[in-house]
Design an enzyme around this catalytic site. Sequence first.
Site, PDB file in Angstrom:
ATOM      1  N   THR A  28      56.959  23.190 -41.014  1.00 11.26           N
ATOM      2  CA  THR A  28      56.954  24.618 -41.328  1.00 11.26           C
ATOM      3  C   THR A  28      58.224  25.263 -40.802  1.00 11.26           C
ATOM      4  OG1 THR A  28      56.000  26.789 -40.967  1.00 11.26           O
ATOM      5  CG2 THR A  28      55.482  25.187 -39.301  1.00 11.26           C
ATOM      6  N   ASP A  46      58.328  28.211 -40.072  1.00 12.95           N
ATOM      7  CA  ASP A  46      57.882  29.251 -39.138  1.00 12.95           C
ATOM      8  C   ASP A  46      57.861  28.770 -37.683  1.00 12.95           C
ATOM      9  OD1 ASP A  46      57.535  30.656 -41.428  1.00 12.95           O
ATOM     10  OD2 ASP A  46      55.358  30.786 -41.327  1.00 12.95           O
ATOM     11  N   MET A  64      61.757  35.371 -42.624  1.00 10.82           N
ATOM     12  CA  MET A  64      60.347  34.978 -42.767  1.00 10.82           C
ATOM     13  C   MET A  64      59.776  34.680 -41.379  1.00 10.82           C
ATOM     14  SD  MET A  64      60.105  32.498 -46.052  1.00 10.82           S
ATOM     15  CE  MET A  64      59.764  33.131 -47.680  1.00 10.82           C
TER      16      MET A  64
HETATM   17  O1  F6P Z   1      54.818  28.672 -44.895  1.00 11.37           O
HETATM   18  C1  F6P Z   1      55.755  29.456 -44.353  1.00 11.37           C
HETATM   19  C2  F6P Z   1      56.199  30.643 -45.184  1.00 11.37           C
HETATM   20  O2  F6P Z   1      57.464  30.353 -45.672  1.00 11.37           O
HETATM   21  C3  F6P Z   1      56.159  31.956 -44.389  1.00 11.37           C
HETATM   22  O3  F6P Z   1      57.254  32.144 -43.567  1.00 11.37           O
HETATM   23  C4  F6P Z   1      56.054  32.978 -45.477  1.00 11.37           C
HETATM   24  O4  F6P Z   1      55.462  34.163 -45.024  1.00 11.37           O
HETATM   25  C5  F6P Z   1      55.189  32.280 -46.463  1.00 11.37           C
HETATM   26  O5  F6P Z   1      55.369  30.887 -46.279  1.00 11.37           O
HETATM   27  C6  F6P Z   1      55.481  32.628 -47.880  1.00 11.37           C
HETATM   28  O6  F6P Z   1      54.553  32.009 -48.687  1.00 11.37           O
HETATM   29  P1  F6P Z   1      54.740  31.760 -50.253  1.00 11.37           P
HETATM   30  O7  F6P Z   1      55.692  30.649 -50.423  1.00 11.37           O
HETATM   31  O8  F6P Z   1      53.379  31.379 -50.694  1.00 11.37           O
HETATM   32  O9  F6P Z   1      55.262  33.027 -50.821  1.00 11.37           O
END
Ligand code: F6P
Length: 405
Positions: free
Chosen positions: A141, A143, A187
Amino acid sequence: MNIAVAQSGGPTCAINASLAGVYSAAQKEASIDKIYGVLNGIEGIINDEMVDLSEKISSDVNYQLLLRTPSAVLGSCRKKLPDHREKSEIYEKITEILRKRGIGMFFYIGGNDSMDTVAKYSDYLRCNNIDDIKIIGIPKTIDNDLCETDHSPGFGSAAKYVAATVQEITRDSNVYSIPSVTIIETMGRHAGWLAAASCCIRANGEAAPHLIYLPETTFSIERFLADVKNEMKKHRAVIVVVSEGVKTAEGKFAAEEYQSGQKDVFGHSYLSGIGKFLEKLVAAEIGCKVRSIELNVMQRCSSHIASLEDIQSSEAIGMAAVEAGISGKSGCMMTFVRESDMPYSYRIDTTDASKAANSEKFFPREWINEEGNNVLPPAYDYLMPLIQGELHAIMKNGMPLNFVI
Ligand code: F6P
């Protein structure tokens, strides 16, 4: 025995390196026959959609391209499994498909929600005395919010992109003689690791970012405006980095009116918009030149500036997962255990997937200054090793080549 590997959750620059690691170790393992790549995460098991990876990754060049390709080449999903004690049909279906294809080990590369799937399926296997199938989680991740591991594969590359981009934006923001404020949104949902990573540019003598706001402290609009005005006295071009997930004292996302209000299947709000919100605020309240930049998906797919350390360790953790499966482990998540910051060293271990499932690792409060508007030097010691080294792209027609299934 055959094995299967799938990717799940938000993509990264390194999730394909972990896939490559699983493939490479499995290929060398005499007891493993077919290596299936499952399309779109656990959905691909349920729908029986798989490819034979050795037909796809048929050459060393393809393997090298896979290491350098962002996104998730197998496709991804965000799917939550029900509790098997209440609803077992889906677990029976997964088991039926895995057995039909002779799959004895299933590797799931994903974040905390994906570890929920690993923990739940492993619990189902245990409760039903099924011991011919093993499931192992491989973390990823951008994050960096996965518990139980020093860091998550994919974070180092995203952190390197954030830092390098903030540095470039800092150069651009300084060209005019008039005062300006530039707000960069990263993010990171509830954890501030990515926004904090922008501090790495200070290692090269940058003063920016002058302000960094993370979800780990309470965000106040009044304090933000006061902070910006204060920094404007010291710097002509003020650089602010803000995490998409900053929250007010009431626990609401600071730019809630900019959110769609929609949630994904895990109940997470679709974020983004805080940068634009603050841009309008600065324009209205301060009235100087102001711009906001949402780094958006670029921070998870900009493989042209991936961290070599991240790609190599993501490949290594994929390889180690196969070893763990062969040694009989199941229901676990692979982890990095840091042994030293400088010189950097780590080892790979395992933990119970249920410990990482549905929980989040936050940026330590003690690495944030008292004012809650910047990060402190211990953060550099943690972050710097993760962004080291470059993996150069294989180019064609002046552009990086990607691997596509
Ligand atoms: O999984 C991590 C992430 O990139 C987060 O940082 C972000 O908020 C989210 O996924 C975005 O999700 P999606 O790709 O479903 O828009």
